[in-house]
Write a protein that holds these residues in place. Structure first.
Motif, PDB file in Angstrom:
ATOM      1  N   GLY A 194       0.817  -1.211   0.000  1.00  0.00           N
ATOM      2  CA  GLY A 194       0.000   0.000   0.000  1.00  0.00           C
ATOM      3  C   GLY A 194       0.847   1.257   0.000  1.00  0.00           C
ATOM      4  N   ASP A 195       0.195   2.405  -0.248  1.00  0.00           N
ATOM      5  CA  ASP A 195       0.844   3.714  -0.233  1.00  0.00           C
ATOM      6  C   ASP A 195       1.952   3.844  -1.276  1.00  0.00           C
ATOM      7  N   GLU A 196       1.776   3.196  -2.416  1.00  0.00           N
ATOM      8  CA  GLU A 196       2.800   3.234  -3.459  1.00  0.00           C
ATOM      9  C   GLU A 196       2.720   4.523  -4.279  1.00  0.00           C
ATOM     10  N   GLY A 197       1.623   5.263  -4.104  1.00  0.00           N
ATOM     11  CA  GLY A 197       1.428   6.467  -4.921  1.00  0.00           C
ATOM     12  C   GLY A 197       0.301   6.262  -5.939  1.00  0.00           C
ATOM     13  N   LYS A 198      -0.649   5.397  -5.597  1.00  0.00           N
ATOM     14  CA  LYS A 198      -1.759   5.101  -6.518  1.00  0.00           C
ATOM     15  C   LYS A 198      -2.565   6.365  -6.821  1.00  0.00           C
ATOM     16  N   GLY A 199      -2.795   7.182  -5.775  1.00  0.00           N
ATOM     17  CA  GLY A 199      -3.578   8.407  -5.950  1.00  0.00           C
ATOM     18  C   GLY A 199      -2.964   9.300  -7.011  1.00  0.00           C
TER      19      GLY A 199
ATOM     20  N   ASN B 171     -12.665   3.355   3.836  1.00  0.00           N
ATOM     21  CA  ASN B 171     -11.910   4.559   4.199  1.00  0.00           C
ATOM     22  C   ASN B 171     -10.672   4.219   5.033  1.00  0.00           C
ATOM     23  N   ASN B 172     -10.220   2.973   4.939  1.00  0.00           N
ATOM     24  CA  ASN B 172      -8.868   2.628   5.428  1.00  0.00           C
ATOM     25  C   ASN B 172      -7.819   3.167   4.448  1.00  0.00           C
ATOM     26  N   ALA B 173      -8.219   3.390   3.201  1.00  0.00           N
ATOM     27  CA  ALA B 173      -7.299   3.912   2.189  1.00  0.00           C
ATOM     28  C   ALA B 173      -7.033   5.399   2.411  1.00  0.00           C
ATOM     29  N   GLY B 174      -5.902   5.855   1.936  1.00  0.00           N
ATOM     30  CA  GLY B 174      -5.585   7.282   1.929  1.00  0.00           C
ATOM     31  C   GLY B 174      -4.799   7.552   0.666  1.00  0.00           C
ATOM     32  N   HIS B 175      -5.448   8.132  -0.330  1.00  0.00           N
ATOM     33  CA  HIS B 175      -4.806   8.369  -1.624  1.00  0.00           C
ATOM     34  C   HIS B 175      -4.537   9.864  -1.788  1.00  0.00           C
ATOM     35  N   THR B 176      -3.276  10.207  -1.913  1.00  0.00           N
ATOM     36  CA  THR B 176      -2.890  11.620  -1.961  1.00  0.00           C
ATOM     37  C   THR B 176      -2.740  12.111  -3.387  1.00  0.00           C
TER      38      THR B 176
ATOM     39  N   THR C  96      -4.514  -2.517  12.531  1.00  0.00           N
ATOM     40  CA  THR C  96      -5.516  -2.034  11.567  1.00  0.00           C
ATOM     41  C   THR C  96      -5.693  -0.518  11.688  1.00  0.00           C
ATOM     42  N   THR C  97      -6.445   0.033  10.759  1.00  0.00           N
ATOM     43  CA  THR C  97      -6.723   1.474  10.785  1.00  0.00           C
ATOM     44  C   THR C  97      -7.879   1.789  11.751  1.00  0.00           C
ATOM     45  N   LYS C  98      -8.506   0.753  12.299  1.00  0.00           N
ATOM     46  CA  LYS C  98      -9.638   0.872  13.244  1.00  0.00           C
ATOM     47  C   LYS C  98     -10.848   1.573  12.619  1.00  0.00           C
TER      48      LYS C  98
ATOM     49  N   ALA D 258      -7.211  -0.091  -3.962  1.00  0.00           N
ATOM     50  CA  ALA D 258      -6.752   0.463  -2.685  1.00  0.00           C
ATOM     51  C   ALA D 258      -5.897  -0.601  -1.998  1.00  0.00           C
ATOM     52  N   GLN D 259      -5.182  -0.183  -0.963  1.00  0.00           N
ATOM     53  CA  GLN D 259      -4.226  -1.063  -0.262  1.00  0.00           C
ATOM     54  C   GLN D 259      -3.204  -1.603  -1.269  1.00  0.00           C
ATOM     55  N   GLY D 260      -2.722  -2.812  -1.039  1.00  0.00           N
ATOM     56  CA  GLY D 260      -1.708  -3.333  -1.954  1.00  0.00           C
ATOM     57  C   GLY D 260      -1.763  -4.848  -1.959  1.00  0.00           C
TER      58      GLY D 260
ATOM     59  N   VAL E 192      -3.045  -8.623   6.994  1.00  0.00           N
ATOM     60  CA  VAL E 192      -3.596  -8.161   5.715  1.00  0.00           C
ATOM     61  C   VAL E 192      -4.862  -7.354   5.990  1.00  0.00           C
ATOM     62  N   THR E 193      -5.448  -6.806   4.946  1.00  0.00           N
ATOM     63  CA  THR E 193      -6.759  -6.198   5.092  1.00  0.00           C
ATOM     64  C   THR E 193      -7.794  -7.280   4.755  1.00  0.00           C
ATOM     65  N   SER E 194      -9.079  -6.937   4.735  1.00  0.00           N
ATOM     66  CA  SER E 194     -10.090  -7.989   4.609  1.00  0.00           C
ATOM     67  C   SER E 194     -10.721  -8.058   3.227  1.00  0.00           C
TER      68      SER E 194
ATOM     69  N   ARG F  31       5.777  -0.168   4.800  1.00  0.00           N
ATOM     70  CA  ARG F  31       4.662  -0.913   5.392  1.00  0.00           C
ATOM     71  C   ARG F  31       4.178  -0.141   6.612  1.00  0.00           C
ATOM     72  N   VAL F  32       2.870   0.002   6.749  1.00  0.00           N
ATOM     73  CA  VAL F  32       2.316   0.642   7.940  1.00  0.00           C
ATOM     74  C   VAL F  32       1.436  -0.397   8.612  1.00  0.00           C
ATOM     75  N   GLY F  33       1.485  -0.465   9.922  1.00  0.00           N
ATOM     76  CA  GLY F  33       0.794  -1.548  10.622  1.00  0.00           C
ATOM     77  C   GLY F  33       1.784  -2.664  10.911  1.00  0.00           C
TER      78      GLY F  33
ATOM     79  N   GLY G  82      -1.849   8.714  10.094  1.00  0.00           N
ATOM     80  CA  GLY G  82      -0.705   9.526  10.493  1.00  0.00           C
ATOM     81  C   GLY G  82       0.416   8.701  11.117  1.00  0.00           C
ATOM     82  N   ARG G  83       0.240   7.374  11.178  1.00  0.00           N
ATOM     83  CA  ARG G  83       1.289   6.537  11.794  1.00  0.00           C
ATOM     84  C   ARG G  83       2.551   6.530  10.938  1.00  0.00           C
ATOM     85  N   PRO G  84       3.731   6.496  11.580  1.00  0.00           N
ATOM     86  CA  PRO G  84       4.962   6.407  10.785  1.00  0.00           C
ATOM     87  C   PRO G  84       5.011   5.072  10.042  1.00  0.00           C
TER      88      PRO G  84
END
Ligand code: GDP
Ligand code: IMO
Ligand code: MG
Length: 425
Positions: A12-17, A37-42, A128-130, A223-225, A238-240, A272-274, A302-304
């Protein structure tokens, strides 16, 4: 443009957005097919920065139709907040966003269960992103979930919500020792959402298949990876949902025969986050340096993010399970200051070297990565405008990756901005 699936080829977070934003002008529809909304696409447009969690990133392009497919789980509160954020920034959403009647709805008890389950796992937590993603998909598969079409039908909503609370409230009170949810309060809250969301609800399988029949093109925004995919990832970390390319068909009701191309987004290193195993993670000093330079902090929580060397086993696994036709390399600029750069080409575990990504989490967790070391380029690439102008060692790095993956790099990204991208043709 043909119908193209964009997937994350790592964690995830490879720059898909950013890549969706670049390809969207050539498509008519941009469609999310899984996750929530676990995804965050910038997407960075000049001085403006948008982070999209649920709505396809194509919404930033006037005239593009955006669809949230049946495979997505929708938190109505998060959705309405995102719509409000976009409208406040002058982006018109009405008439351009459609949500599948069959998309499952996230309720507060899903978010709460996500949090409590994680807490109970202690050191074995997934990280998880909760956002309630796992519990909502669990209900979907258990056939007790509430879909958008159910939310819009007062009688069905009442019946299903009552049944869900009858099952879940004892879990809260008896297992976790916390209070449960009142039917009246939740019903009222969700009736309110139903009234506001109704205008977006559609049979999106008809919408999308009619569009294809009239030669319109679709960009599927993964989303995710791949390594977070519930089947092909580092299970159970993993995610679900199925973040891989196959999810685009099941998550939208567009048949696989209508999909023309799959493009994998690949970061020039790995993050990797999580929680979960990460064989090529940097030592603490380098980790901090790359985290700062790459701005590696979760766009949702916002987690590192943890950072590490490029792992060819991970991306070759992605090439395989997604049937990648092409890849896009992002964040090459983040490696600009390194004297030497490593690429992982194998995992050494108990006197055996693995060249294919293993399923056994014990191997992934305890292996010794086998590296090839290449010289760095020690040059700022942020202003480079073409592949041929890249420093020689950067080209060698990319050529080696391309050879290891057996897949063509079609685009390279060297910064957040739209303009910091060039093709490799
Ligand atoms: P996504 O979830 O795959 O869309 O990726 P995220 O938006 O979570 O994370 C990618 C981050 O890297 C964002 O902050 C982007 O603005 C940024 N980014 C994207 N491409 C590049 C690039 O080529 N170089 C740099 N330095 N940053 C990039
Ligand atoms: P984008 O689309 C990176 C991770 C979480 C956790 C695991 C399970 O921006 O690339 P979940 O809340 O889905 O049950 O968490 O998956 N995760 C992501 N990591 N990028 C994402 O999305 C992610 N979405 C979930 O950190 O490890
Ligand atoms: Mg992200």
């Amino acid at each position: 443009m043909p119908n193209v699936v964009i997937i994350g080829a790592q964690w995830g977070d490879e720059g898909k957005g950013k890549v969706i934003d670049i390809l969207a002008p050539k498509s008519d529809f941009v469609v999310r097919y899984q996750g929530g909304n676990n995804a965050g696409h910038t997407v960075v447009i000049g001085k403006d920065k948008f982070v999209l969690h649920l709505i396809p990133s194509g919404i930033l392009h006037k005239g593009k139709i955006c669809v949230i497919g049946n495979g997505v789980v929708v938190d109505p509160k998060a959705l309405l907040e995102e719509i409000a954020m976009l409208e406040a920034k002058g982006v018109k959403v009405d008439g351009r966003l459609f949500i599948s009647n069959e998309a499952h709805i996230i309720f507060p008890y899903h978010r709460k269960l996500d949090e409590l389950k994680e807490k109970a796992k202690k050191k074995k937590k997934i990280g998880t992103t909760k956002k309630g993603i796992g519990p909502c998909y669990s209900d979907k598969v258990a056939r007790s979930g509430i879909r958008l079409i159910d939310l819009l039908n007062d009688r069905v909503l009442k019946e299903k919500l009552k049944a869900n609370l009858a099952e879940k409230n004892p879990i809260f009170t008896k297992i976790y020792g916390v209070s449960g949810y009142s039917f009246k309060t939740l019903y009222k809250e969700y009736k309110g959402y139903a009234a506001r969301i109704k205008r977006y609800a559609r049979d999106t399988t008809v919408l999308l298949n009619d569009a294809i029949a009239s030669k319109k093109s679709i960009l599927f925004e993964g989303a995710q990876g791949t390594l977070l995919d519930v089947d092909h990832g580092t299970y159970p970390f993993v995610t679900s949902s199925n973040a891989t390319a196959g999810g685009a068909a099941t998550g939208t009701g567009v048949g696989p025969s209508k999909i023309d191309k799959v493009i994998g987004i690949v970061k020039a290193y790995t993050t990797r986050v999580g929680e979960g195993p990460f064989p090529t993670q940097f030592d603490p000093d380098l980790l901090e340096k790359i985290r700062q330079k790459g701005g590696e902090f979760g766009a949702t929580t916002g987690r590192p993010r943890r950072c590490g060397w490029f792992d060819a086993l991970v991306v070759r696994h992605s090439v395989r399970v997604n049937g990648l036709d092409e890849i896009v390399i992002t964040k090459l600029d983040v490696l600009d200051e390194l004297k030497s750069i490593k690429i992982c080409t194998g995992y050494r575990y108990k006197a055996k070297t693995y060249r294919d990504f293993p399923s056994d989490i014990e191997i992934i967790k305890n292996c010794e990565p086998v590296y090839v070391t290449m010289p760095g380029w020690m040059t700022d690439t942020g202003k480079v405008k073409s592949y041929s102008r890249l420093p020689v060692n950067a080209k060698k790095y990319l050529d080696y990756i391309q050879k290891l993956l057996g897949t063509k790099i079609v685009l390279v990204s060297v910064g957040c901005d739209r303009k910091q991208t060039f093709s490799n043709r």
